[in-house]
Design a protein around this motif. Structure first.
Motif, PDB file in Angstrom:
ATOM      1  N   UNK A 208       0.833  -1.195   0.000  1.00  0.00           N
ATOM      2  CA  UNK A 208       0.000   0.000   0.000  1.00  0.00           C
ATOM      3  C   UNK A 208       0.864   1.240   0.000  1.00  0.00           C
ATOM      4  N   UNK A 209       0.430   2.258  -0.743  1.00  0.00           N
ATOM      5  CA  UNK A 209       1.060   3.568  -0.635  1.00  0.00           C
ATOM      6  C   UNK A 209       0.356   4.262   0.516  1.00  0.00           C
ATOM      7  N   UNK A 210       0.974   4.239   1.689  1.00  0.00           N
ATOM      8  CA  UNK A 210       0.289   4.584   2.927  1.00  0.00           C
ATOM      9  C   UNK A 210       0.903   5.790   3.616  1.00  0.00           C
ATOM     10  N   UNK A 211       0.051   6.557   4.285  1.00  0.00           N
ATOM     11  CA  UNK A 211       0.521   7.690   5.081  1.00  0.00           C
ATOM     12  C   UNK A 211       1.220   7.202   6.339  1.00  0.00           C
ATOM     13  N   UNK A 212       1.976   8.100   6.951  1.00  0.00           N
ATOM     14  CA  UNK A 212       2.594   7.775   8.241  1.00  0.00           C
ATOM     15  C   UNK A 212       1.532   7.410   9.262  1.00  0.00           C
ATOM     16  N   UNK A 213       0.381   8.070   9.208  1.00  0.00           N
ATOM     17  CA  UNK A 213      -0.699   7.788  10.151  1.00  0.00           C
ATOM     18  C   UNK A 213      -1.150   6.339  10.028  1.00  0.00           C
ATOM     19  N   UNK A 214      -1.355   5.861   8.800  1.00  0.00           N
ATOM     20  CA  UNK A 214      -1.808   4.486   8.608  1.00  0.00           C
ATOM     21  C   UNK A 214      -0.723   3.495   9.001  1.00  0.00           C
ATOM     22  N   UNK A 215       0.510   3.794   8.664  1.00  0.00           N
ATOM     23  CA  UNK A 215       1.618   2.912   9.030  1.00  0.00           C
ATOM     24  C   UNK A 215       1.687   2.741  10.532  1.00  0.00           C
TER      25      UNK A 215
END
Length: 324
Positions: A208-215
């Protein structure tokens, strides 16, 4: 018909911005502006992370300028409805937009007859940067980015990665990374991060191309971060450039904008006020809660950044046939 500047002139237009609109000082205006409340257009819906940041920004800006700043959500059409509203507002500095850069540097390449062009606005400052990661679930066999690339090369077209929609910042970022790594992955668009998170955790998606928040919230494994430097919160994660892929145009940042033609005295005052807000504790605290970087850039710096990134993503949009 909206006039568009050639790409080679965009850096000059954006970096100098309002400085070229005035030939001399405007002391009377500088002393009186603002003398009534300001409207800040927010092209994302109420309650979104960027909207929450805009509301804190508006409160702090109003305190510095001595006039109330009111956030007005004008959503829809990939953020272009809000930017069209700014383009049609008076060029007096009383209507601004707190927005990602995508409706300016991306949508102007995709959509005809927007009602505005890339030269319709002057950037006042950069106010935030949403950092994205190449992320895999905790159960993934890929322990580092090199292992992922080696597998993708041995199995072309087998790995699937999720992003938040065609021509979104994460989609364009992912395509640059895979191309520079020399691999082909299948892109799977979703309406938002929450939509692809479940599939990523279940293994339906590989990446996934994920934000820091999601990570951070899902304990994902970040294999690479699209940032100019390693993040203090994840010092073990290498940047894309460290991995030898070169610079990528990440258009996942945003700032404060006014309509082109706004007087120099106004843009100068707004730029200084913006700096004070972004460097202040209240704004930085709300940004940190969203896992977003409160990174300030002045008019010239953000203008040059936008012009450089716009040239890259514009060419990529044409290569991927993402025009509407």
């Amino acid at each position: 018909m909206t006039r568009k500047l050639p790409s080679r002139r965009l850096a000059l237009a954006w970096s100098l911005g309002a400085a070229l609109l005035a030939l001399g000082p405007r002391p009377a205006l500088a002393e009186t502006y603002p003398d009534r409340p300001l409207q800040i257009i927010m092209p994302l819906p109420p309650g979104s992370g960027t909207d929450l940041m805009a509301r804190v920004f508006a409160t702090e800006l109003g305190g510095i300028l001595g006039q109330r700043a009111v956030v007005n959500n004008r959503t829809g059409a990939s953020l272009t409805i809000g930017m069209a509203a700014l383009a049609n507002a008076p060029a007096d500095g009383y209507t601004l937009a707190f927005t990602p850069v995508t409706p300016i540097v991306v949508q102007t390449h995709r959509v005809k007859n927007l009602g505005y062009g890339r030269d319709s606005f002057v950037p006042i400052c950069q106010t935030f940067e949403n950092v994205f990661h190449v992320a895999v679930p905790p159960s993934s066999p890929f322990r580092d980015f090199r292992a992922l690339v080696d597998h993708a090369r041995a199995n072309p077209g087998r790995l699937r990665y999720g992003h938040t929609g065609p021509a979104s910042g994460p989609h364009l970022l992912g395509e640059q990374i895979w191309r520079q790594a020399g691999v082909g992955l299948v892109d799977v668009p979703y309406r938002g991060e929450a939509d692809f998170a479940t599939n990523l955790l279940s293994g339906t998606l590989d990446i996934g191309m994920a934000t820091s928040f999601l990570v951070q919230s899902l304990n994902l494994r970040s294999l690479a971060v699209a940032s100019s430097e390693r993040l203090p919160s994840m010092p073990e994660v290498p940047t894309v450039e460290e991995l030898g892929l070169g610079r990528v145009a990440s258009v996942t940042y945003g700032g404060l904008f006014v309509r082109a033609g706004t007087p120099e005295a106004v843009t100068t005052r707004l730029e200084e006020a913006c700096r004070r807000v972004v460097e202040g504790a209240p704004y930085r605290e709300v940004a940190e809660k969203q896992a977003v970087r409160a990174t300030y850039l002045g008019r010239g710096e953000i203008g040059r950044r936008m012009a450089t990134d716009e040239a890259v993503v514009g060419a990529l949009i044409r290569e991927l046939h993402l025009e509407e």
